[in-house]
Design an enzyme around this catalytic site. Structure first.
Site, PDB file in Angstrom:
ATOM      1  N   GLU A  85       0.820  -1.214   0.000  1.00 55.41           N
ATOM      2  CA  GLU A  85       0.000   0.000   0.000  1.00 55.41           C
ATOM      3  C   GLU A  85       0.852   1.262   0.000  1.00 55.41           C
ATOM      4  O   GLU A  85       1.741   1.428   0.818  1.00 55.41           O
ATOM      5  CB  GLU A  85      -0.943   0.000   1.199  1.00 55.41           C
ATOM      6  CG  GLU A  85      -1.950  -1.136   1.216  1.00 55.41           C
ATOM      7  CD  GLU A  85      -2.942  -1.085   0.056  1.00 55.41           C
ATOM      8  OE1 GLU A  85      -3.024  -0.040  -0.622  1.00 55.41           O
ATOM      9  OE2 GLU A  85      -3.629  -2.100  -0.160  1.00 55.41           O
ATOM     10  N   ARG A 100     -18.617   0.459   4.721  1.00 55.87           N
ATOM     11  CA  ARG A 100     -19.768  -0.138   4.040  1.00 55.87           C
ATOM     12  C   ARG A 100     -20.463  -1.160   4.940  1.00 55.87           C
ATOM     13  O   ARG A 100     -21.672  -1.375   4.862  1.00 55.87           O
ATOM     14  CB  ARG A 100     -19.296  -0.809   2.749  1.00 55.87           C
ATOM     15  CG  ARG A 100     -20.389  -1.487   1.934  1.00 55.87           C
ATOM     16  CD  ARG A 100     -19.814  -2.089   0.665  1.00 55.87           C
ATOM     17  NE  ARG A 100     -18.726  -3.014   0.929  1.00 55.87           N
ATOM     18  CZ  ARG A 100     -18.888  -4.295   1.293  1.00 55.87           C
ATOM     19  NH1 ARG A 100     -20.112  -4.795   1.443  1.00 55.87           N
ATOM     20  NH2 ARG A 100     -17.846  -5.068   1.499  1.00 55.87           N
ATOM     21  N   CYS A 141      -8.423  -1.160   8.133  1.00 59.51           N
ATOM     22  CA  CYS A 141      -7.058  -1.247   7.610  1.00 59.51           C
ATOM     23  C   CYS A 141      -6.504   0.138   7.289  1.00 59.51           C
ATOM     24  O   CYS A 141      -5.388   0.481   7.686  1.00 59.51           O
ATOM     25  CB  CYS A 141      -7.024  -2.129   6.363  1.00 59.51           C
ATOM     26  SG  CYS A 141      -7.250  -3.889   6.683  1.00 59.51           S
ATOM     27  N   HIS A 181      -1.543  -5.336   2.328  1.00 65.48           N
ATOM     28  CA  HIS A 181      -2.746  -6.155   2.307  1.00 65.48           C
ATOM     29  C   HIS A 181      -2.407  -7.546   1.779  1.00 65.48           C
ATOM     30  O   HIS A 181      -1.650  -7.671   0.805  1.00 65.48           O
ATOM     31  CB  HIS A 181      -3.811  -5.526   1.399  1.00 65.48           C
ATOM     32  CG  HIS A 181      -4.799  -4.691   2.137  1.00 65.48           C
ATOM     33  ND1 HIS A 181      -5.014  -3.343   1.868  1.00 65.48           N
ATOM     34  CD2 HIS A 181      -5.661  -5.009   3.145  1.00 65.48           C
ATOM     35  CE1 HIS A 181      -5.955  -2.880   2.677  1.00 65.48           C
ATOM     36  NE2 HIS A 181      -6.363  -3.870   3.457  1.00 65.48           N
TER      37      HIS A 181
END
Length: 210
Positions: A79, A89, A147, A170
């Site tokens: 990342e 969500r 995360c 990840h």
């Protein structure tokens, strides 16, 4: 000292490969005489950053790699950027679902990783080594869930800790008995070693078109 963090199982899962990989990566480096610790973070917005901060204060590591699960991805995601935005969500493990909130009120819009991502990508793609078995990519979105919150919090801390190299990776979903756990653990250990050695970035195109 190197610190790896992973997450507890999320939802109805009974395991989380991020934590399994963190533990195995720590074991690999310990066997090489490098002081390393792996710690589990809760998948909970309200407590994960505070627990991370406690770990950083206790161990004062030189390198920190936080790991998280990206279940829909097939590759190891190195990342690049953490954003100051939460938009859940789904709810976390405590039932919380922050929507359109900052990770840190008044904080910068984003932070870049402090890890040598392109050097790591080059090493992980090298077919002459066992690490060539790992599919890896530089990712430009860590999402907007826990995360990303941990990644942003880690980089905010790193900005006040000279010499600390830190970032987030990840990992794809994998069964806890899968041999891919060990392969990915070697990859994560390699990234940590490059960071510890102060690796610089090669000139390597690794961006995306969309």
């Amino acid at each position: 000292m190197i610190l790896f963090t992973g997450f507890e199982p999320f939802g109805d899962r009974d395991s989380n490969p991020s934590m399994s990989i963190a533990r195995q990566a720590a074991s690999i480096l310990e066997q090489q005489g490098i002081a390393t610790i792996a710690a589990e973070l809760p998948c909970v917005f309200a407590t994960a950053p505070a627990m991370l901060e406690e770990l950083l204060a206790t161990w004062q590591p030189r390198v920190v790699i936080s790991l998280g699960l990206a279940e829909g991805r097939g590759a190891l995601g190195l990342e690049k950027v953490a954003i100051n935005h939460l938009d859940a969500r789904i709810a976390d493990n405590a039932g919380n679902q922050p929507i359109d909130l900052p990770v840190l009120a008044g904080g910068p819009a984003a932070y870049f990783s402090g890890l040598p991502l392109k050097a790591a990508l080059q090493a992980l793609r090298d077919p002459s080594t066992e690490l060539g078995d790992v599919e890896a990519e530089i990712s430009y979105s860590a999402g907007t869930f826990v995360c990303n919150q941990v990644f942003y919090s880690l980089m905010h801390h790193a900005g006040r800790a000279p010499g600390l190299r830190a970032g987030f990776i990840h990992v794809p979903w994998m069964d806890p008995a899968s041999p891919r756990i060990a392969i990915h653990a070697r990859a994560v250990a390699c990234v940590a070693q490059l960071a510890l050695a102060g690796a610089t970035e090669p000139r390597l195109g690794a961006g995306t078109e969309y």
